[in-house]
Design a protein around this motif. Structure first.
Motif, PDB file in Angstrom:
ATOM      1  N   HIS A  89     -28.122  55.874  18.183  1.00 32.71           N
ATOM      2  CA  HIS A  89     -27.277  55.407  19.070  1.00 32.71           C
ATOM      3  C   HIS A  89     -26.284  54.876  18.060  1.00 32.71           C
ATOM      4  O   HIS A  89     -25.795  55.712  17.473  1.00 32.71           O
ATOM      5  CB  HIS A  89     -27.873  53.732  19.048  1.00 32.71           C
ATOM      6  CG  HIS A  89     -27.751  53.517  17.274  1.00 32.71           C
ATOM      7  ND1 HIS A  89     -27.123  51.969  17.161  1.00 32.71           N
ATOM      8  CD2 HIS A  89     -28.481  53.026  16.296  1.00 32.71           C
ATOM      9  CE1 HIS A  89     -27.404  52.123  15.948  1.00 32.71           C
ATOM     10  NE2 HIS A  89     -28.248  52.364  15.789  1.00 32.71           N
ATOM     11  N   ASP A 100     -24.280  53.831  10.415  1.00 33.29           N
ATOM     12  CA  ASP A 100     -25.491  53.138  11.354  1.00 33.29           C
ATOM     13  C   ASP A 100     -24.884  54.000  13.291  1.00 33.29           C
ATOM     14  O   ASP A 100     -24.408  52.998  13.462  1.00 33.29           O
ATOM     15  CB  ASP A 100     -24.892  51.845  11.515  1.00 33.29           C
ATOM     16  CG  ASP A 100     -26.586  50.725  11.688  1.00 33.29           C
ATOM     17  OD1 ASP A 100     -27.425  51.469  12.567  1.00 33.29           O
ATOM     18  OD2 ASP A 100     -26.483  49.739  11.495  1.00 33.29           O
ATOM     19  N   GLY A 101     -26.179  55.046  12.604  1.00 35.22           N
ATOM     20  CA  GLY A 101     -26.214  55.520  14.754  1.00 35.22           C
ATOM     21  C   GLY A 101     -25.276  56.582  14.422  1.00 35.22           C
ATOM     22  O   GLY A 101     -25.917  57.281  14.962  1.00 35.22           O
ATOM     23  N   GLU A 134     -28.146  49.471  21.032  1.00 34.18           N
ATOM     24  CA  GLU A 134     -29.536  49.841  19.800  1.00 34.18           C
ATOM     25  C   GLU A 134     -29.295  48.221  18.567  1.00 34.18           C
ATOM     26  O   GLU A 134     -30.388  47.493  18.667  1.00 34.18           O
ATOM     27  CB  GLU A 134     -29.161  50.795  18.586  1.00 34.18           C
ATOM     28  CG  GLU A 134     -30.214  51.562  17.544  1.00 34.18           C
ATOM     29  CD  GLU A 134     -30.875  50.426  16.405  1.00 34.18           C
ATOM     30  OE1 GLU A 134     -31.617  50.113  15.901  1.00 34.18           O
ATOM     31  OE2 GLU A 134     -29.270  49.440  16.200  1.00 34.18           O
ATOM     32  N   GLU A 135     -28.428  47.665  18.965  1.00 37.43           N
ATOM     33  CA  GLU A 135     -27.530  46.561  18.139  1.00 37.43           C
ATOM     34  C   GLU A 135     -28.142  45.886  18.344  1.00 37.43           C
ATOM     35  O   GLU A 135     -28.328  44.320  18.023  1.00 37.43           O
ATOM     36  CB  GLU A 135     -26.636  46.888  17.105  1.00 37.43           C
ATOM     37  CG  GLU A 135     -25.924  48.439  16.623  1.00 37.43           C
ATOM     38  CD  GLU A 135     -26.921  47.941  15.392  1.00 37.43           C
ATOM     39  OE1 GLU A 135     -28.478  47.113  14.913  1.00 37.43           O
ATOM     40  OE2 GLU A 135     -26.695  49.189  14.281  1.00 37.43           O
ATOM     41  N   HIS A 196     -31.058  58.673  10.089  1.00 39.71           N
ATOM     42  CA  HIS A 196     -30.935  57.108   9.984  1.00 39.71           C
ATOM     43  C   HIS A 196     -30.352  57.125   8.189  1.00 39.71           C
ATOM     44  O   HIS A 196     -30.914  57.295   7.701  1.00 39.71           O
ATOM     45  CB  HIS A 196     -31.784  56.134  10.695  1.00 39.71           C
ATOM     46  CG  HIS A 196     -31.016  54.779  11.372  1.00 39.71           C
ATOM     47  ND1 HIS A 196     -30.119  54.014  10.703  1.00 39.71           N
ATOM     48  CD2 HIS A 196     -29.699  55.056  12.125  1.00 39.71           C
ATOM     49  CE1 HIS A 196     -29.742  52.801  10.558  1.00 39.71           C
ATOM     50  NE2 HIS A 196     -30.128  53.103  12.228  1.00 39.71           N
ATOM     51  N   HIS A 368     -35.706  50.086  14.334  1.00 34.62           N
ATOM     52  CA  HIS A 368     -34.756  51.057  15.082  1.00 34.62           C
ATOM     53  C   HIS A 368     -35.641  51.480  16.398  1.00 34.62           C
ATOM     54  O   HIS A 368     -36.896  51.183  16.403  1.00 34.62           O
ATOM     55  CB  HIS A 368     -35.320  52.786  13.968  1.00 34.62           C
ATOM     56  CG  HIS A 368     -34.832  51.906  12.616  1.00 34.62           C
ATOM     57  ND1 HIS A 368     -32.888  52.399  12.500  1.00 34.62           N
ATOM     58  CD2 HIS A 368     -34.555  52.141  11.942  1.00 34.62           C
ATOM     59  CE1 HIS A 368     -32.357  52.265  11.213  1.00 34.62           C
ATOM     60  NE2 HIS A 368     -33.789  51.846  10.106  1.00 34.62           N
TER      61      HIS A 368
HETATM   62 ZN   LIG Z   1     -28.755  51.699  13.490  1.00 35.29          ZN
END
Ligand SMILES: [Zn+2]
Length: 421
Positions: A89, A100-101, A134-135, A196, A368
């Protein structure tokens, strides 16, 4: 060989940072200035546009679905079914980190570049995916795009979700130019892989560059409100109090103590946390009349989560009686633990051996998109170390050498998966 991926991550590290600043090393991080690019924002558009142009550059056919998930596809030479999908993501939390992503998306793009450079011919179709939301930092629930792709959430329901400004996801996607028309399901997809950052301390502490995820932890949240009696801290005798915060402190202690006991006695990976506490009226000279709090329980074994939840609920009853307060618990919210595909786990394992990189099998304590994918296709995850175990914070970092090793394992994994009959 890492340079293109490193360049992409450095280039995109300015999106959502104030002021926009390219970050090349740990020593350039500012503990107060992370990246903020929730779904539907200008900063989210910037990083999406960047990824789309990188995908087009390497000849991928790019399509956008109705909830803004981005797909970049390369057809296979021998089969048109059994697609190998991979990605992550590009949205972030508020004031989060640059990997992150984004690492999973740009790592996926780099893997395709390497296959192209080698003239590698994939038998099965290869398809990069960038999941929307995603978050959950703009639109709740989290894992939104993968929930729609996996058929757990309808397109209409997703598009009607609203952010804090009251704007719907549909409007936000229109605003950034990512409300597509593709209707994509997973019927033609057989495998999924996601690289990830670990977001925990294990790989960094043990000095191992790559983790192979076997399970994604389950989560139970118990929101609760304690109602006591707000009163004067000077004139209310101790035995005549209904102190909501004292009751809360017993609940906090219980959850922490019991989770520790489970780890010690059962050797489980149980974690229990009270991370939210609102005290009313929150005055130094007032007996607290109300506390809102939330319990977070996680484990890869559902029976451990259930037993800690049940014990906590029982303890809450006892605490209610002991302090004469009224404790209202809301219906617990839960994600069940996910077992990732043992077939993909062993393909990742063999791939790492082929490229001579040390790995460790492990579990993920964070949620995830892979957990949604695992409900429909054979899914696996590759972790790389998070320096000091930090993520969702400006000091999130992964060393470039570890990123290189992670992308080597990812590339080899995709090559092996795409050649399966
Ligand atoms: Zn993530």
């Amino acid at each position: 060989m890492v340079n293109r991926l490193k360049a992409d991550l450095i280039e995109t590290s300015r999106f959502g940072r104030t002021p926009p600043k390219r970050t090349e090393g740990y020593d350039q991080l500012d503990p107060e200035k992370g990246v903020t690019r929730p779904t539907g924002t200008e900063e989210n558009k910037q990083i999406r546009d960047f990824a789309v142009s990188r995908m087009k550059e390497i000849g991928l056919e790019v399509k956008i679905d109705k909830v803004g998930n981005i797909f970049g596809r390369k057809e296979g030479s021998k089969r048109n079914k059994g697609t190998v999908m991979f990605g992550s993501h590009l949205d972030s939390v508020i004031n989060g980190g640059m990997f992150d992503g984004a690492l999973g998306v740009f790592g996926a793009i780099e893997a395709v570049r390497r296959m192209n450079d080698e003239g590698f011919e994939n038998k099965r179709p290869l398809e990069i995916v960038v999941f929307t939301g995603e978050e959950g930092s703009a639109f709740i629930p989290s894992l939104l795009g993968s929930s729609v792709l996996a058929g757990k959430l309808s397109v209409d329901e997703a598009l009607s979700k609203k952010n804090a400004m009251g704007q719907t996801l549909g409007k936000a996607l229109e605003y950034i130019g990512y409300k597509g028309s593709l209707e994509r399901g997973l019927d033609d997809v057989e495998y999924f892989a996601e690289m990830h950052i670990e977001q925990g301390p294990i790989l960094d502490k043990e000095g191992i560059p790559v983790g192979i995820v076997e399970n994604i932890t389950g989560i139970i949240w118990i929101p609760l409100t304690i109602l006591g009696q707000e009163n004067h801290a000077g004139t209310t005798p101790m035995r005549m109090r209904k102190d909501a915060l004292v009751a809360a402190s017993d609940i906090i202690s219980f959850v922490n103590k019991r989770a520790n006991e489970m780890v010690e006695k059962l050797g489980s990976s149980t974690v229990g946390t009270v991370g939210r506490l609102n005290v009313f009226p929150n005055g130094i000279n007032i007996v607290p009349g109300k506390v809102e709090m939330g319990i977070d329980i996680r484990d890869v074994a559902p029976q451990n989560m259930e037993s800690l939840k049940n014990e906590a609920l029982k303890a809450i009853k006892d605490i209610e009686n002991k302090y004469g307060v009224d404790i209202r618990t809301e219906l617990p919210f839960r994600h069940i633990p996910t077992v990732l595909s043992s077939e993909v786990v062993s393909v990742i394992d063999n791939s790492a051996s082929q490229v001579d990189i040390m790995t460790k099998r492990m579990n993920s304590g964070a949620g995830h998109d892979s957990q949604n994918m695992a409900g429909k296709v054979k899914a696996g995850m590759i972790f790389v170390p998070s320096v000091n175990g930090i993520s969702h914070a400006p000091l999130e970092w992964t060393n470039w050498e570890d990123i290189e090793k992670g992308v080597q394992v990812l590339t080899q994994t995709l090559k092996n998966l795409s050649q399966l009959n």
